[in-house]
Design a protein around this motif. Structure first.
Motif, short mmCIF file in Angstrom:
data_model
loop_
_atom_site.label_atom_id
_atom_site.label_comp_id
_atom_site.label_asym_id
_atom_site.label_seq_id
_atom_site.Cartn_x
_atom_site.Cartn_y
_atom_site.Cartn_z
N ARG A 1 9.62 -14.19 -16.15
CA ARG A 1 10.99 -13.71 -16.34
C ARG A 1 11.29 -12.46 -15.51
O ARG A 1 12.38 -11.91 -15.58
N CYS A 2 10.30 -12.01 -14.77
CA CYS A 2 10.44 -10.76 -14.01
C CYS A 2 10.18 -10.98 -12.53
O CYS A 2 9.59 -11.97 -12.12
N LEU A 3 10.64 -10.03 -11.73
CA LEU A 3 10.14 -9.89 -10.37
C LEU A 3 8.91 -9.00 -10.44
O LEU A 3 8.86 -8.08 -11.26
N TYR A 4 7.94 -9.24 -9.56
CA TYR A 4 6.65 -8.56 -9.68
C TYR A 4 6.36 -7.73 -8.44
O TYR A 4 6.69 -8.13 -7.31
N HIS A 5 5.73 -6.56 -8.67
CA HIS A 5 5.28 -5.75 -7.54
C HIS A 5 4.05 -4.95 -7.95
O HIS A 5 4.01 -4.35 -9.02
N TRP A 6 3.04 -4.96 -7.07
CA TRP A 6 1.86 -4.14 -7.28
C TRP A 6 2.07 -2.80 -6.58
O TRP A 6 2.29 -2.76 -5.37
N VAL A 7 2.02 -1.71 -7.34
CA VAL A 7 2.19 -0.37 -6.77
C VAL A 7 0.81 0.18 -6.45
O VAL A 7 0.03 0.49 -7.36
N ASP A 8 0.52 0.26 -5.17
CA ASP A 8 -0.82 0.67 -4.74
C ASP A 8 -0.84 2.17 -4.45
O ASP A 8 0.19 2.84 -4.40
N TYR A 9 -2.05 2.69 -4.24
CA TYR A 9 -2.17 4.07 -3.78
C TYR A 9 -1.52 4.18 -2.40
O TYR A 9 -1.62 3.26 -1.58
N PRO A 10 -0.86 5.29 -2.10
CA PRO A 10 -0.23 5.44 -0.77
C PRO A 10 -1.28 5.65 0.31
O PRO A 10 -2.38 6.17 0.04
N ASP A 11 -0.93 5.28 1.55
CA ASP A 11 -1.82 5.63 2.65
C ASP A 11 -1.67 7.12 2.96
O ASP A 11 -0.84 7.82 2.36
N ALA A 12 -2.47 7.60 3.91
CA ALA A 12 -2.51 9.05 4.16
C ALA A 12 -1.16 9.60 4.61
O ALA A 12 -0.73 10.66 4.14
N GLU A 13 -0.48 8.89 5.49
CA GLU A 13 0.79 9.40 6.01
C GLU A 13 1.85 9.50 4.91
O GLU A 13 2.59 10.48 4.83
N ARG A 14 1.90 8.48 4.07
CA ARG A 14 2.90 8.50 2.99
C ARG A 14 2.54 9.57 1.96
O ARG A 14 3.42 10.22 1.39
N GLU A 15 1.25 9.76 1.71
CA GLU A 15 0.85 10.77 0.73
C GLU A 15 1.17 12.18 1.24
O GLU A 15 1.58 13.05 0.47
N LYS A 16 1.01 12.39 2.55
CA LYS A 16 1.38 13.69 3.13
C LYS A 16 2.89 13.93 2.99
O LYS A 16 3.33 15.05 2.72
N GLU A 17 3.67 12.86 3.18
CA GLU A 17 5.12 13.00 3.03
C GLU A 17 5.50 13.29 1.58
O GLU A 17 6.41 14.08 1.32
N ILE A 18 4.79 12.68 0.64
CA ILE A 18 5.05 12.95 -0.78
C ILE A 18 4.81 14.43 -1.09
O ILE A 18 5.63 15.08 -1.74
N ILE A 19 3.68 14.97 -0.61
CA ILE A 19 3.38 16.39 -0.85
C ILE A 19 4.43 17.27 -0.20
O ILE A 19 4.91 18.25 -0.80
N ALA A 20 4.82 16.93 1.03
CA ALA A 20 5.81 17.74 1.75
C ALA A 20 7.15 17.78 1.01
O ALA A 20 7.83 18.81 1.00
N ARG A 21 7.52 16.65 0.38
CA ARG A 21 8.80 16.61 -0.34
C ARG A 21 8.72 17.35 -1.68
O ARG A 21 9.67 18.04 -2.07
N LYS A 22 7.62 17.20 -2.36
CA LYS A 22 7.48 17.83 -3.68
C LYS A 22 7.11 19.31 -3.59
O LYS A 22 7.49 20.10 -4.44
N LEU A 23 6.33 19.66 -2.55
CA LEU A 23 5.88 21.05 -2.37
C LEU A 23 6.15 21.47 -0.93
O LEU A 23 5.23 21.59 -0.11
#
Length: 305
Positions: A194-216
């Protein structure tokens, strides 16, 4: 009501980025489809990768109320959907008996009316809202029992709840449903269909750096690179009991920033591992020579000594 949802996948990504949520295109695509098709979105992945945050961001960016059902073992209908206010019902019965105006049929109808109904999250999510349908977050569904999953089928299929004494309550506009699971057990196929499905994985290095840059945004760039590479290295270790998620990345980054650290070294890592890892066996394995070797390789990769 006019459709106020993002009208393209790019618009979904922009909406998420507007709340500093860095999503890859596959997540933005399935979220766009869930909104357009009005289907629940089932997000599965390790703890701390940002599944719950998606519902919070959606509610904030769309200007919708967020209704959260936090799941746990033993969750039942009285906690998730509704229950009757038995104390008030008994008072109503006693008052009717005291005034000798008790008509059994009328009294039965009165005490099972809406004013005696205590609405829990699932029932609240089916109610009309001036600003549009709410975002319903069913968080950590894997913690519940299978009988509760079976009950959810009616809600997710027809967006309705049947109360034997009251009748069937249907949503005029289906809520935006986000279901999360840490996959501690398998969820039944009937519910997943009854749902659409998505697996949320750990981010790669570039995306994780962007996450830190946005949050901090004020964090030292070199320190941010060291943090990300260190955590990426930990996630490659098959012997760790619990790998650090994005939540732990941000916690560790914040802690190091509060300590005015501008560069990682073995002593700093050993002193702050309790922010990053949550199990003593994992801490013991990494601290000391293991941490020193990881940071040595990182500094070599970054061209520093």
């Amino acid at each position: 009501m006019p459709d106020t949802h993002p009208q393209s996948i790019d618009a979904v990504q922009e909406m998420l980025q507007g709340a500093d949520y860095v999503a890859d295109r596959s997540l933005a695509t399935v979220l766009f489809l869930a909104l357009k098709m009005r289907r629940p979105l089932f997000l599965e992945g390790e703890a701390g990768v940002g599944k719950t945050e998606i519902a919070k961001v959606l509610a904030e960016q769309l200007g919708r109320p967020l209704i959260r059902l936090q799941c746990y073992e033993g969750l039942d209908i009285s906690s998730a959907v509704y229950e009757w206010d038995y104390a008030r019902q008994m008072i109503e019965i006693r008052l009717a008996e005291a005034t000798e105006t008790a008509d059994k049929d009328r009294l039965s109808s009165d005490i099972f009316s809406e004013k005696f109904l205590i609405k829990r999250p699932l029932l609240k999510a089916l109610e009309s809202n001036v600003g549009g349908a709410p975002v319903l977050l069913i968080d950590d569904l894997d913690r519940t029992d299978e009988p509760f999953e079976a009950f959810l089928l009616e809600v997710l299929s027809d967006f309705q709840v049947t109360i034997p004494e009251f009748g069937t309550i249907r949503a005029k506009e289906p809520p935006i449903v986000i279901i999360t699971s840490n996959r501690t057990r398998e969820i039944h196929d009937a519910l997943k269909r009854r749902c659409l499905y998505h697996w949320v994985d750990y981010p790669d290095a570039e995306r994780e750096k962007e996450i830190i840059a946005r949050k901090l945004p004020d964090i030292d760039k070199r320190l941010s690179e060291q943090i990300v590479l260190f955590i990426q290295a930990l996630r490659q270790d098959p012997n760790l009991f619990k790998l650090p998620g994005v939540a732990e990345t941000l916690d560790w980054s914040s802690a190091l920033k509060e300590l005015d650290i501008i560069s990682l070294d073995p002593d700093v890592i050993n002193d702050t591992l309790g922010v990053l890892l949550k199990y003593q066996d994992d801490i013991v394995k990494i601290q000391g020579s293991e941490a020193a070797e990881i940071i040595r390789k990182i500094n070599t990769e970054l061209g520093t000594k």
